[in-house]
Design an enzyme around this catalytic site. Structure first.
Site: not given
Length: 368
Positions: A106, A119, A126, A130, A133, A348
């Protein structure tokens, strides 16, 4: 939800190398090898990136025979936009992009009064994971190639037109410094005057604090803006929400930031996601003041974007305001980042939450 767009030119798909995975020097070498002047590489770059041409046959300042050679040697493959979602409140657009191997990523276009920011993602999933996230929830699949990183800018430019994308942030899916080589190659094209021609000061790369990448980045790209996702004021806090930080102490990260070769007038941006009852206390604000002492920096406070898919919650606005005031009173420049695109899970910490993307990652994990 808007109709998807596919900007690929089917006539240029062959078994050759994808030309979007080549940097300028590699194309110069190619042209020299076929007894053509190396300036041909700059001409091709201008067609690909400055003009956005999607077919070799349209590169009219090259001879027909040379265009045929390029057609036989290279592919002009771009990923496909499967879906464009628009947040009706603020105009933010989220692109769901399918790569050549059917993996999904994305990208987000954020509209503000004086700028339009893209962005960009650097990985499929990932590995940092985190805990606040959503991108890391379903794990990590692979790094993006230089061409796949660049493609996000090419595709988004078409979607945003006639408005121009003015700023680029590497704050999408993935940890850029864990894909450093492809990041570096992409940045060379984005900043090249023969390609996109973006000023380095219009580009920001965000990292959770991968020290090896941090040191190299300061040397390789001193004019590109650096953002460090800090999010905690103690090692215990940071390890709870950023597991990879177990390999790098908070003191080691702060030391690396103090030693970072900042050019004159530039500052490091420290990003601090405020999480209710975890890192939003007055004591945290005071510790943050001490941590960042003698570092030329500014602080971006980001109240957690609560998606309902995380155990963590957004702090009360009064708590956020108090935290910000303590930092400002200590002399820091502190920006409170307004959430953009939260209605389409584009804010975010929310990328990767699309149902189709989750299903794709789950299928990959099951096959493994």
């Amino acid at each position: 939800m808007e109709q998807s767009n596919n900007f690929s030119d089917a006539s240029t798909k062959n078994s050759g190398e994808n030309i979007y995975d080549k940097i300028l020097e590699e194309l110069e070498d190619f042209f020299l090898c076929i007894n053509e002047p190396e300036y041909r590489a700059k001409q091709v770059f201008q067609w690909l990136y400055a003009k956005g041409i999607l077919g070799f046959q349209n590169m009219t300042n090259l001879s027909l025979s040379l265009r045929q050679v390029l057609q036989e040697k290279f592919r002009l493959n771009l990923p496909t936009i499967l879906e464009v979602q628009t947040d009706k409140n603020d105009g933010t657009k989220k692109l769901l992009i399918q790569l050549i191997d059917s993996k999904l990523i994305e990208s987000v276009i954020i509209y503000e009064e004086e700028k339009v920011t893209l962005c960009i993602s650097s990985q499929v999933g990932c590995p940092v994971n985190c805990k606040f996230c959503l991108t890391g929830i379903h794990g990590f699949t692979r790094n993006l190639s230089q061409g796949e990183i660049i493609a996000q800018l090419l595709l988004s430019t078409k979607i945003a037109a006639p408005v121009r994308i003015t700023n680029i942030v590497f704050m999408g899916m993935g940890e850029p410094f864990l894909n450093y080589n492809e990041l570096a190659r992409a940045l060379k094209i984005i900043t090249s005057g023969d390609a996109f021609g973006y000023s380095p000061r219009r580009i920001t790369v965000s990292t959770v604090g991968i020290l090896s990448g941090l040191k190299k980045f300061g040397s390789d790209f001193p004019k590109v803006n650096l953002a460090v996702s800090l999010n905690a004021t103690t090692d215990d806090q940071r390890q709870k929400i950023i597991p990879v930080s177990q390999k790098h102490s908070l003191s080691g990260l702060i030391k690396a930031c103090r030693e970072y070769p900042l050019p004159l007038r530039k500052r490091i941006t420290f990003e601090y996601v405020l999480i209710k009852d975890l890192n939003d206390s007055e004591k945290d604000a005071l510790r943050l003041i001490k941590l960042l002492k003698q570092i030329r920096c500014k602080i971006n406070l980001i109240p957690l974007n609560d998606s309902g898919l995380s155990q963590f919650k957004t702090p009360d606005p009064r708590v956020v305001e108090k935290f910000q005031r303590i930092l400002i009173d200590a002399g820091y420049t502190v920006l409170l980042r307004k959430s953009k695109g939260s209605n389409i899970l584009a804010a975010c910490g929310q990328l990767g939450a699309s149902r189709n993307l989750f299903e794709d990652m789950d299928d990959e994990k099951n096959r493994d």
